[in-house]
Design an enzyme around this catalytic site. Structure first.
Site, PDB file in Angstrom:
ATOM      1  CG  HIS A  23      -1.912  -1.125   1.205  1.00 62.36           C
ATOM      2  ND1 HIS A  23      -3.195  -0.980   0.737  1.00 62.36           N
ATOM      3  CD2 HIS A  23      -1.796  -2.429   1.569  1.00 62.36           C
ATOM      4  CE1 HIS A  23      -3.829  -2.152   0.814  1.00 62.36           C
ATOM      5  NE2 HIS A  23      -2.997  -3.038   1.317  1.00 62.36           N
ATOM      6  CG  ASP A 120      -4.789   2.109   1.208  1.00 63.77           C
ATOM      7  OD1 ASP A 120      -3.914   1.942   0.355  1.00 63.77           O
ATOM      8  OD2 ASP A 120      -5.438   1.156   1.707  1.00 63.77           O
TER       9      ASP A 120
HETATM   10  N1  UDP Z   1      -8.516  -4.347  -0.349  1.00 63.01           N
HETATM   11  C1  UDP Z   1      -9.702  -3.788  -0.575  1.00 63.01           C
HETATM   12  N2  UDP Z   1     -10.485  -3.412   0.465  1.00 63.01           N
HETATM   13  C2  UDP Z   1     -10.103  -3.576   1.735  1.00 63.01           C
HETATM   14  C3  UDP Z   1      -8.860  -4.156   1.971  1.00 63.01           C
HETATM   15  C4  UDP Z   1      -8.082  -4.529   0.895  1.00 63.01           C
HETATM   16  O1  UDP Z   1     -10.092  -3.633  -1.701  1.00 63.01           O
HETATM   17  O2  UDP Z   1     -10.861  -3.233   2.657  1.00 63.01           O
HETATM   18  C5  UDP Z   1      -7.733  -4.760  -1.502  1.00 63.01           C
HETATM   19  C6  UDP Z   1      -6.477  -3.952  -1.590  1.00 63.01           C
HETATM   20  O3  UDP Z   1      -6.425  -3.289  -2.817  1.00 63.01           O
HETATM   21  C7  UDP Z   1      -5.383  -4.964  -1.480  1.00 63.01           C
HETATM   22  C8  UDP Z   1      -6.067  -6.313  -1.628  1.00 63.01           C
HETATM   23  O4  UDP Z   1      -7.436  -6.114  -1.373  1.00 63.01           O
HETATM   24  O5  UDP Z   1      -4.426  -4.764  -2.464  1.00 63.01           O
HETATM   25  C9  UDP Z   1      -5.469  -7.329  -0.684  1.00 63.01           C
HETATM   26  O6  UDP Z   1      -5.358  -6.805   0.621  1.00 63.01           O
HETATM   27  P1  UDP Z   1      -3.958  -6.602   1.327  1.00 63.01           P
HETATM   28  O7  UDP Z   1      -3.076  -5.751   0.492  1.00 63.01           O
HETATM   29  O8  UDP Z   1      -4.201  -6.131   2.680  1.00 63.01           O
HETATM   30  O9  UDP Z   1      -3.398  -8.064   1.424  1.00 63.01           O
HETATM   31  P2  UDP Z   1      -2.082  -8.593   0.766  1.00 63.01           P
HETATM   32  O10 UDP Z   1      -2.203  -8.449  -0.727  1.00 63.01           O
HETATM   33  O11 UDP Z   1      -0.976  -7.704   1.279  1.00 63.01           O
HETATM   34  O12 UDP Z   1      -1.990  -9.979   1.219  1.00 63.01           O
END
Ligand code: UDP
Ligand code: UDP
Length: 460
Positions: A23, A120
């Site tokens: 992020h 974000d």
């Molecule tokens: N995301 C979203 N809404 C939320 C939380 C996350 O759309 O409330 C999306 C965000 O764009 C992110 C993806 O879901 O890239 C995955 O979440 P996160 O980045 O926290 O997990 P990771 O990819 O790091 O495992």
């Protein structure tokens, strides 16, 4: 608070990232881009960060951009035992979300007055009511793929028609998009009691109240999803989805060079990394090591043994076992910790990338035209892997999903296949050319950012 009364020449825009490198990185790249285009930029950060890497990148960023204002946001106390999650990053999202009542005084303290906020996605539903009260335009930066954005905006309406996620059929039909198998949905989102799921659904509902959604993608990479989103097919009332990708890596991210790469033949090296917060089981890490040796290819491999870097302390010899460390070192570089991924992907020796498909990694691979072997582990990574395959940026062995142990033999074969596939290389090179066009004069990213400026510039 709104822009129309401002006497400033350039719009003053504040960016509010949430936690995790996936992020933070796109936010800092966007902040750098806006500052270079003479926006007045403030970046709001919270302390302490979850990982050491986040605090390190923030300090390099602010040293490189003294003209950008740094504003610290102090979080309200929050008891993590009251919510259903143990993930330190998700808990940090929640702590920031619950501190939203502190936003108004923070914004009022900024000078010149703000023209807009870029928030974000993880914070959207808690920040939007506040900015709406202040009449402050609020844009969302979506840090994943357009396909994932389509899923985010569609999912609440799907949930409203069922009483239990077991009722979701094997295939999901998002209007305007080709069918998505249920197996691609982040497994966490099928459990409606989880903190991440409640945040996700709330953000999906509220996003339509934002002024626009900035997204780190470009048309050639995701034509179908961008079209469906902007034609109002996925959900009615969605504000403009503005593709501003690929967000290009910047100098402040640079680490020390990996000189070994300079001695390797062009296109001979495969890079293996699972991002900043995805750890595999030890057993799987060892099979991957065996696979790399069996592939016969040269490689750079970053081993990640723990979700948060501050806890990733075990020596490589312990993680891999002594014998395997010796074996892999004969053919490649194996390391733990942080590598300058931009330096690796931009190097002419590198032509393949075994990746978990975090969206920044996909975007960076496209930027450099490096073919991917997608090996998604969780979260949005399966949906992103689907984009990788459909766009031609890479291949994906779907049976590798789900935590089943993949044996070294099979991994080695697929890596060899990736490195020998000329057709894939050509497709990746085409995407690289298209990515460059997108950020060039008249390209979609430049046009998107001009639109943002036009919307925010004080009426003359
Ligand atoms: N995301 C979203 N809404 C939320 C939380 C996350 O759309 O409330 C999306 C965000 O764009 C992110 C993806 O879901 O890239 C995955 O979440 P996160 O980045 O926290 O997990 P990771 O990819 O790091 O495992
Ligand atoms: N990254 C890096 N070095 C590493 C691991 C990751 O530079 O050793 C960068 C990578 O280039 C990308 C970001 O960290 O910009 C990770 O984001 P991504 O969305 O790919 O995955 P996440 O870490 O959120 O799962």
């Amino acid at each position: 608070m709104a822009d129309s009364g401002s006497k400033t020449q350039s719009p003053h825009i504040a960016l509010f990232p949430s936690s995790g490198m996936g992020h933070l990185t796109p936010f800092l790249r966007l902040a750098a881009t806006l500052s270079n285009q003479n926006f007045h930029v403030t970046v709001i950060t919270f302390h302490p960060t979850v990982s050491f890497t986040e605090s390190k990148i923030l300090s390099s960023f602010f040293s490189a951009f003294p003209q950008i204002t740094s504003k610290e946001f102090h979080l309200l106390p929050f008891d993590p035992s009251t919510v259903n999650s143990k993930d330190p990053f998700f808990l940090q999202f929640e702590a920031i979300r619950r501190s939203a009542p502190l936003l108004s005084p923070l914004f009022s303290s900024l000078s010149p007055p703000l023209s807009a906020l870029i928030t974000d996605i993880t914070l959207a539903s808690s920040f939007l009511p506040i900015t709406s009260n202040l009449h402050l335009p609020n844009y969302i930066l979506f840090t994943s793929s357009a396909k994932m954005l389509a899923f985010l905006t569609y999912y609440p309406s799907l949930i409203d028609t069922i009483t239990n996620t077991t009722e979701i059929g094997d295939e999901i039909k998002i209007p305007g998009l080709s069918t998505i198998p249920k197996s691609l949905i982040p497994p966490l989102l099928l459990d409606l009691t989880k903190l991440f799921t409640t945040q996700f659904i709330e953000n999906g509902r509220k996003i339509i109240e934002s002024n626009g959604v900035l997204i780190n993608t470009f048309n050639t990479l995701e034509p179908e999803s961008l079209k469906a989103l902007n034609e109002g097919k996925v959900i009615k009332g969605l504000p403009p989805v503005i593709p501003i990708g690929p967000l290009v890596p910047c100098d402040f991210e640079k680490g020390s060079p990996l000189l070994w790469l300079d001695d390797q033949p062009e296109g001979s090296v495969v890079y293996v990394s699972f991002g900043s917060r995805t750890a595999m089981s030890r057993e799987q890490i060892r099979e991957l090591g065996v696979g790399l040796v069996k592939s016969g290819c040269r490689f750079v491999w970053v081993v990640k043994d723990s979700k948060v870097d501050t806890e990733d302390e075990e020596d490589l010899e312990v993680v891999l076992g002594n014998g395997l460390v010796e074996e892999v070192k004969k053919k490649g570089i194996v390391m733990k910790g942080w590598i300058d991924q931009e330096e690796v992907l931009s190097h002419q020796a590198v032509s393949g990338f075994v990746s978990h498909c975090g969206w920044n990694s996909v975007s960076e691979a496209a930027w450099h035209g490096v073919s991917m072997l997608a090996w998604p582990q969780h979260g949005d990574q399966m949906i992103n892997a689907d984009v990788v395959r459909k766009s031609g940026l890479g291949m994906w062995v779907e049976s590798w999903v789900g935590g089943n142990l993949v044996k070294g033999e099979e991994i080695g074969e697929k890596i060899k296949e990736l490195m020998e596939d000329e057709g894939l290389r050509l497709k990746a090179a085409h995407l690289r050319d298209e990515a460059r066009k997108a950020v060039d004069v008249g390209g979609s990213s430049e046009v998107g950012l001009l639109k943002l400026r036009k919307d925010l510039e004080p009426a003359m």
